[in-house]
Scaffold this motif. Structure first.
Motif, PDB file in Angstrom:
ATOM      1  N   TYR A  29     -12.523   0.227 -10.370  1.00 24.78           N
ATOM      2  CA  TYR A  29     -13.187  -0.378  -9.218  1.00 24.78           C
ATOM      3  C   TYR A  29     -14.237  -1.394  -9.643  1.00 24.78           C
ATOM      4  CZ  TYR A  29     -16.398  -0.786  -5.287  1.00 24.78           C
ATOM      5  OH  TYR A  29     -17.212  -1.274  -4.314  1.00 24.78           O
ATOM      6  N   ASN A  51     -10.475   3.370  -3.523  1.00 23.88           N
ATOM      7  CA  ASN A  51      -9.149   3.902  -3.833  1.00 23.88           C
ATOM      8  C   ASN A  51      -8.066   2.920  -3.397  1.00 23.88           C
ATOM      9  OD1 ASN A  51     -10.096   6.399  -4.896  1.00 23.88           O
ATOM     10  ND2 ASN A  51     -10.481   7.096  -2.801  1.00 23.88           N
ATOM     11  N   SER A  52      -8.278   1.634  -3.647  1.00 21.11           N
ATOM     12  CA  SER A  52      -7.309   0.618  -3.271  1.00 21.11           C
ATOM     13  C   SER A  52      -6.033   0.760  -4.089  1.00 21.11           C
ATOM     14  CB  SER A  52      -7.903  -0.777  -3.484  1.00 21.11           C
ATOM     15  OG  SER A  52      -6.924  -1.776  -3.311  1.00 21.11           O
ATOM     16  N   ASN A  83      -5.899  -0.665  -7.620  1.00 23.23           N
ATOM     17  CA  ASN A  83      -6.295   0.101  -8.810  1.00 23.23           C
ATOM     18  C   ASN A  83      -5.067   0.599  -9.569  1.00 23.23           C
ATOM     19  OD1 ASN A  83      -8.619   0.797  -6.607  1.00 23.23           O
ATOM     20  ND2 ASN A  83      -9.474   0.582  -8.645  1.00 23.23           N
ATOM     21  N   MET A  91      -9.754  -7.183  -0.019  1.00 20.21           N
ATOM     22  CA  MET A  91      -8.716  -6.370  -0.651  1.00 20.21           C
ATOM     23  C   MET A  91      -9.228  -5.566  -1.850  1.00 20.21           C
ATOM     24  SD  MET A  91      -5.251  -8.668  -0.445  1.00 20.21           S
ATOM     25  CE  MET A  91      -4.353  -7.416  -1.358  1.00 20.21           C
ATOM     26  N   ALA A 142     -12.101  -1.561  -1.539  1.00 26.12           N
ATOM     27  CA  ALA A 142     -11.911  -0.113  -1.378  1.00 26.12           C
ATOM     28  C   ALA A 142     -11.935   0.594  -2.735  1.00 26.12           C
ATOM     29  CB  ALA A 142     -10.588   0.155  -0.670  1.00 26.12           C
ATOM     30  N   ALA A 162       0.826  -1.209   0.000  1.00 26.26           N
ATOM     31  CA  ALA A 162       0.000   0.000   0.000  1.00 26.26           C
ATOM     32  C   ALA A 162       0.861   1.259   0.000  1.00 26.26           C
ATOM     33  CB  ALA A 162      -0.924  -0.016   1.215  1.00 26.26           C
ATOM     34  N   HIS A 187     -14.006  -9.561  -5.783  1.00 28.64           N
ATOM     35  CA  HIS A 187     -14.542  -9.613  -4.421  1.00 28.64           C
ATOM     36  C   HIS A 187     -15.767 -10.526  -4.373  1.00 28.64           C
ATOM     37  CE1 HIS A 187     -16.332  -8.413  -0.628  1.00 28.64           C
ATOM     38  NE2 HIS A 187     -17.395  -7.964  -1.284  1.00 28.64           N
TER      39      HIS A 187
END
Length: 270
Positions: free
Chosen positions: A230, A219-220, A223, A214, A217, A94, A237
């Motif tokens: 997304y 704004n993971s 991306n 994981m 989100a 991250a 997911h």
């Protein structure tokens, strides 16, 4: 015009190099994380007395005191390794991916590694994005299925089968050693296998739950790393969630079969 652009490109190059290094570090951390949550379920990798994992986790034993005057508590190697290898890679990925995205913005680009418009990377992306036939069936069932998605789903399913087979094989060898030592078992081996398969499917809940949230989100960091929006990531997911439910149902079903097949437990249940 070319002379005016050259200083800008030269000035942006250090940012692009640093972004590329950080992107590679993030991918390495993600691969380490996924490898751990998968291989940690394999009995031949984690439970064998002579395995590397067993040797490492036996050395990571920490004593700690909750209150003064009490007996020391043990934080064993399994908990320590699991904590480190579960949290640290994701934190590194991250931070590295976020830093790479900031450096790419400073250089005036949007992740050039994922958005290349030519070359072998783009060819691989196009091949992976090809939709599989029959198109109408996959479109109605799961809104389409690309080559990459099919490979990931099949690979994830194969991983489940391999882990179940590995864990059952571990218990078979353990029972063989007990039988060689003269121990008596009050039920056939086939009945015990029902329990072992149930245990294996229970262990497989962990990698599914570890990866389940994981892609959620908006704004993971995934991306940036994958270049997928997304809406595309959230499909994984959903699929991992379906794997989780199937795994949970199989875990419980094999335990119910084991209880019904065992005379002592069946008499208590019925």
């Amino acid at each position: 015009m070319a002379g005016g652009l050259r200083p800008r490109v030269t000035a942006a190059r250090p940012y692009l190099v640093a972004a590329a290094v950080l992107t590679g570090l993030a991918w390495f951390a993600v691969v380490c994380y996924v490898a751990f949550v998968i291989f940690a379920q394999a009995a031949s990798f984690t439970w064998e007395e002579q395995s590397v994992w067993e040797a490492v986790r036996r050395k990571i034993v920490i004593e700690y005191h909750m209150h003064s005057g009490e007996e020391p508590k043990i934080w064993d190697g399994w908990e320590g390794c699991s904590m480190v290898l579960t949290l640290v890679p994701i934190a590194i990925a991250a931070i590295a991916a976020t830093s790479a995205a900031l450096l790419s913005d400073m250089a005036g680009t949007k992740n050039p590694h994922c958005n290349a418009s030519h070359g072998p990377i783009q060819q691989v992306k196009q091949a992976c994005a090809q939709q599989l036939p029959p198109y109408r069936f996959w479109l109605q069932w799961c809104e389409g299925l690309s080559v990459l998605e099919a490979v990931l789903v099949i690979g994830w399913a194969v991983m489940h089968i391999v882990v179940v087979n590995d864990l059952v094989g571990y218990y078979v060898k353990m029972m063989d050693s007990w039988a060689a030592a003269g121990l008596y078992f009050n039920a056939p081996r086939s009945i015990y296998k029902l329990e072992w398969i149930g245990i294996a499917w229970g262990w497989l809940l962990w990698p599914n739950l570890a990866l389940l949230f994981m892609p959620v989100a908006h704004n993971s960091f995934l991306n940036y790393l994958t270049g997928l929006p997304y809406s595309a990531l959230v499909r994984f997911h959903r699929w991992i969630g379906q794997f989780t439910m199937v795994t949970l149902c199989l875990h419980g079903s094999f335990y119910y079969l084991y209880w019904l097949a065992t005379p002592e437990l069946r008499s208590e249940l019925l």
